[in-house]
Design a protein around this motif. Sequence first.
Motif, PDB file in Angstrom:
ATOM      1  N   LYS A 185      76.287  37.362  65.898  1.00 56.33           N
ATOM      2  CA  LYS A 185      75.300  35.840  66.548  1.00 56.33           C
ATOM      3  C   LYS A 185      74.812  34.930  65.598  1.00 56.33           C
ATOM      4  O   LYS A 185      73.840  35.260  65.009  1.00 56.33           O
ATOM      5  CB  LYS A 185      73.663  37.142  67.167  1.00 56.33           C
ATOM      6  N   PRO A 186      75.486  33.974  65.992  1.00 58.05           N
ATOM      7  CA  PRO A 186      75.788  33.489  65.110  1.00 58.05           C
ATOM      8  C   PRO A 186      74.113  31.847  65.157  1.00 58.05           C
ATOM      9  O   PRO A 186      74.095  32.459  66.800  1.00 58.05           O
ATOM     10  CB  PRO A 186      76.398  32.138  64.649  1.00 58.05           C
ATOM     11  N   LEU A 187      73.802  31.417  64.155  1.00 59.04           N
ATOM     12  CA  LEU A 187      72.334  30.974  64.327  1.00 59.04           C
ATOM     13  C   LEU A 187      72.418  29.379  64.973  1.00 59.04           C
ATOM     14  O   LEU A 187      74.352  29.015  65.409  1.00 59.04           O
ATOM     15  CB  LEU A 187      72.048  30.260  62.885  1.00 59.04           C
ATOM     16  N   THR A 188      72.012  28.633  65.975  1.00 62.20           N
ATOM     17  CA  THR A 188      72.558  27.808  67.115  1.00 62.20           C
ATOM     18  C   THR A 188      72.319  26.379  66.449  1.00 62.20           C
ATOM     19  O   THR A 188      72.246  26.707  64.724  1.00 62.20           O
ATOM     20  CB  THR A 188      70.859  27.653  67.593  1.00 62.20           C
ATOM     21  N   PRO A 189      73.194  25.742  66.149  1.00 61.27           N
ATOM     22  CA  PRO A 189      73.288  24.028  65.130  1.00 61.27           C
ATOM     23  C   PRO A 189      71.938  23.988  64.847  1.00 61.27           C
ATOM     24  O   PRO A 189      71.521  23.442  63.634  1.00 61.27           O
ATOM     25  CB  PRO A 189      73.887  22.923  66.702  1.00 61.27           C
ATOM     26  N   PHE A 190      70.670  23.950  65.689  1.00 61.55           N
ATOM     27  CA  PHE A 190      69.298  23.879  65.115  1.00 61.55           C
ATOM     28  C   PHE A 190      68.880  24.992  64.244  1.00 61.55           C
ATOM     29  O   PHE A 190      68.217  24.266  63.315  1.00 61.55           O
ATOM     30  CB  PHE A 190      68.609  23.833  66.387  1.00 61.55           C
ATOM     31  N   GLU A 191      69.439  26.087  64.674  1.00 60.18           N
ATOM     32  CA  GLU A 191      68.603  27.034  63.686  1.00 60.18           C
ATOM     33  C   GLU A 191      69.885  26.505  62.320  1.00 60.18           C
ATOM     34  O   GLU A 191      69.230  27.217  60.992  1.00 60.18           O
ATOM     35  CB  GLU A 191      69.090  27.960  63.717  1.00 60.18           C
ATOM     36  N   ASN A 192      70.309  26.961  61.752  1.00 59.21           N
ATOM     37  CA  ASN A 192      71.486  26.691  61.345  1.00 59.21           C
ATOM     38  C   ASN A 192      70.564  25.005  60.213  1.00 59.21           C
ATOM     39  O   ASN A 192      70.573  25.598  58.993  1.00 59.21           O
ATOM     40  CB  ASN A 192      72.783  26.481  61.269  1.00 59.21           C
ATOM     41  N   PHE A 193      71.090  24.156  61.328  1.00 60.46           N
ATOM     42  CA  PHE A 193      69.891  23.030  60.262  1.00 60.46           C
ATOM     43  C   PHE A 193      68.985  23.206  59.718  1.00 60.46           C
ATOM     44  O   PHE A 193      68.527  22.657  58.454  1.00 60.46           O
ATOM     45  CB  PHE A 193      70.504  21.271  61.787  1.00 60.46           C
ATOM     46  N   LYS A 194      68.065  23.997  60.263  1.00 58.52           N
ATOM     47  CA  LYS A 194      66.906  24.200  59.504  1.00 58.52           C
ATOM     48  C   LYS A 194      66.682  25.303  58.363  1.00 58.52           C
ATOM     49  O   LYS A 194      65.939  24.951  57.173  1.00 58.52           O
ATOM     50  CB  LYS A 194      66.348  25.088  60.733  1.00 58.52           C
ATOM     51  N   ALA A 195      67.549  25.980  58.320  1.00 55.64           N
ATOM     52  CA  ALA A 195      67.796  26.700  57.210  1.00 55.64           C
ATOM     53  C   ALA A 195      68.027  25.850  56.484  1.00 55.64           C
ATOM     54  O   ALA A 195      68.081  25.970  54.874  1.00 55.64           O
ATOM     55  CB  ALA A 195      68.776  27.905  57.628  1.00 55.64           C
ATOM     56  N   ARG A 196      68.983  25.538  56.247  1.00 53.10           N
ATOM     57  CA  ARG A 196      69.938  24.589  55.321  1.00 53.10           C
ATOM     58  C   ARG A 196      69.275  23.344  55.011  1.00 53.10           C
ATOM     59  O   ARG A 196      68.496  23.178  53.617  1.00 53.10           O
ATOM     60  CB  ARG A 196      71.171  23.912  55.740  1.00 53.10           C
ATOM     61  N   LEU A 197      68.092  23.079  55.928  1.00 51.70           N
ATOM     62  CA  LEU A 197      66.814  21.783  55.142  1.00 51.70           C
ATOM     63  C   LEU A 197      66.266  22.513  54.271  1.00 51.70           C
ATOM     64  O   LEU A 197      65.725  21.956  53.529  1.00 51.70           O
ATOM     65  CB  LEU A 197      66.361  20.765  56.494  1.00 51.70           C
ATOM     66  N   ILE A 198      65.672  23.607  54.726  1.00 51.90           N
ATOM     67  CA  ILE A 198      64.217  24.493  54.071  1.00 51.90           C
ATOM     68  C   ILE A 198      64.727  24.417  52.577  1.00 51.90           C
ATOM     69  O   ILE A 198      64.137  24.416  52.116  1.00 51.90           O
ATOM     70  CB  ILE A 198      63.746  25.231  54.738  1.00 51.90           C
ATOM     71  N   GLY A 199      65.958  24.869  52.938  1.00 55.51           N
ATOM     72  CA  GLY A 199      66.931  25.528  51.753  1.00 55.51           C
ATOM     73  C   GLY A 199      66.569  24.699  50.277  1.00 55.51           C
ATOM     74  O   GLY A 199      66.679  24.269  49.063  1.00 55.51           O
ATOM     75  N   ARG A 200      67.089  23.208  51.179  1.00 53.53           N
ATOM     76  CA  ARG A 200      66.620  21.559  50.161  1.00 53.53           C
ATOM     77  C   ARG A 200      65.597  22.008  49.670  1.00 53.53           C
ATOM     78  O   ARG A 200      65.855  21.396  48.954  1.00 53.53           O
ATOM     79  CB  ARG A 200      67.972  20.442  50.776  1.00 53.53           C
ATOM     80  N   LEU A 201      64.515  21.364  50.616  1.00 52.13           N
ATOM     81  CA  LEU A 201      63.627  21.327  50.564  1.00 52.13           C
ATOM     82  C   LEU A 201      62.999  22.515  48.807  1.00 52.13           C
ATOM     83  O   LEU A 201      62.756  22.189  48.166  1.00 52.13           O
ATOM     84  CB  LEU A 201      62.929  21.451  52.008  1.00 52.13           C
ATOM     85  N   GLN A 202      63.364  23.294  49.317  1.00 45.34           N
ATOM     86  CA  GLN A 202      62.792  24.401  48.089  1.00 45.34           C
ATOM     87  C   GLN A 202      63.858  23.841  46.926  1.00 45.34           C
ATOM     88  O   GLN A 202      63.101  24.334  45.508  1.00 45.34           O
ATOM     89  CB  GLN A 202      63.557  26.022  48.823  1.00 45.34           C
ATOM     90  N   LYS A 203      64.278  23.918  46.657  1.00 43.52           N
ATOM     91  CA  LYS A 203      65.648  23.546  45.856  1.00 43.52           C
ATOM     92  C   LYS A 203      65.095  22.270  45.319  1.00 43.52           C
ATOM     93  O   LYS A 203      65.024  22.345  43.870  1.00 43.52           O
ATOM     94  CB  LYS A 203      66.982  23.039  46.044  1.00 43.52           C
TER      95      LYS A 203
END
Length: 639
Positions: free
Chosen positions: A174-192
């Motif tokens: 069950k891969p993430l939807t494009p939105f879910e994948n974007f959200k995960a990567r965006l939050i990851g960038r913010l945490q960095k």
Amino acid sequence: MVRDNLLADMKSAILGETKPLDLNFVYGKAEGSKFIPIDGQQRLTTLFLLHLYAFYNDSSKTKLLRNFSYETRTSSRDFLEKLTENRAAVFSSKLIPSREIEDSEWFVLSWKYDPTIQSVFIMLDKIKETFEDVENLDQLLTDQESEPIAFKFLDIDDLGMEDSLYIKLNERGKPLTPFENFKARLIGRLQKLQSTLTDDFEQNFDREWTDLFWSKSWKNFDQTYLAFFSGLLMNAGFFENEANWSNTLDYDKIGEEVFGTAFYTLNFLCQNPDNNEVHQLVFNALKEKRTYQDRVLFHAVTTYLFHAKGIDTGSLRKWLRIIQNLTLNSQIDQPVLYRRAINGINSLSENWNDLIEYFSRNGNVTGFSQEQIEEERLKAQLILQSVDFAEEIYKAEQHPYFSGQVRSALWYSKNGVGKYDKDSFVRYWDKISSLFERGKPKHGHLLRQALLTYGDFTISVGEYKTLCVDDPNEAASTPSLKRLFSNHGNVVKCLLDELDTISDIRSQLEDIVNKATLPKIDWRYCFVKFPELFKWMSVSHLRLRKVGDELLIIPNKSSNGYNYEVFSTALHYALKQQGIRSDLESELGTWAIRYLRSMEHKVKFKNGKFIVIDAKDIVVLKTKTDDPIAEATHHLLKL
């Protein structure tokens, strides 16, 4: 519809008509006995509301159901608590749930404006409509053996973030939807980035902001949410083409300014639900058929809110007014023009809190129509000089046809010593505004006929000239009546000086046309006398073209096709009025309609005269008067 399909699938699974319904993955955090979802809130809320309905007569479940808490806003949480306590009255009523709730004593009127509660209303009504014929719903829903509805829980702490999250979900099929994948990567960038916004940004992303987008577009929630960040990042210059942007984006280049802009913009939208103007400007840019102008206005909103830290200091309306006037009255229909306008707003951003003052002093900006820039400078000066004049300018700018462009009335109001007279401005603007409504002139071609009685008002378009189209959102190649009136020419002024706003405008226009004394050898006479000529022209272009000594009506954008000589077409209708049949025809090898045929006679218009030729190719008439149409008609009547 997503909501209808979800409830229909739930019902089929509960009734055993289909296999148990898998709501897919819901990931979040487990803290002691609490489960805090990071994603899937909408599915879980729908499931909770269905349980409220199923157990509305079972008070023993109240304590259990109260464990569900929607921590978006205090109003949302309090509402769900009250709904849980009063569910029996809500669902046993003959009224639809939303109406029963609104009529209840426990319901707080201000809750109506909470987007979460608005969404719940919609879902409650649909749940009752869908399941009211299902008996023993509580037993079917909680059947331990069939488990008709289920979801899989994934702990975010175990999965990690960004690509690792995507991979682990993908391993489960069950891969993430494009939105879910974007959200995960965006939050990851913010945490960095270790930004001070990180905690609030993450919490708001899945709570207040989620409610905002759900309330605005629950049918396409993910796409709309994603479009917000697409617009933000595209305006910031991260990419020029939106195709597959979230997968090709270099997330490591996203800086704190992007996160701050999103944070302050979305918080402002959540905290100011009644600011319809700002909401509309933002969400217009998120719709599927958004324009470059929509994107530019979206950038205007986000730029201000970034600099103002999400607070309207009292200058937001002033900022938006000028940017809207510039944007809506400039040609921004190509990528390069869009980028110039974005850069223009960026150059103005330092003046976010005093844009009127800036324009009154200088107003240097690029990326927009120079004419509109000059108009904004003049209006800024007049606004700061006089409160009364400012009110009249603001009022005039509200006209939907002109989108803030009022310079013609200003020009006409200028007196002999170079001063602008407020009362004169109001008189001229009242007349202009009475001629137009949203998207078109009120009196169509009658207005053009009246204008033609005062002169040739056509605007050149290359080798053509146009009678100016109705649509104010003109293409660059087809000037509109909005352009004509904003050019503040003498023909327009003559018409306005003749009109008054007390009498009926249509009657006045008709009177002007009927009393006109145009030279009958002038092409304008043909359109004033025979309005049927407009029917031969495309409403999107209304073009004419001079070829030699002939003026041709161009039915489309260009003359690559059959075109119609003006006087011959007018004679066609003059003969029709007398009951004489005629047909417009072309000569071999030409596209233009060069003559008309009536009773075996060929009639051609050349050098200002009609030439009538009989069946034996003998010229039987060459008009001599200054009224060639009437003379030719009179001759043919005698045949």
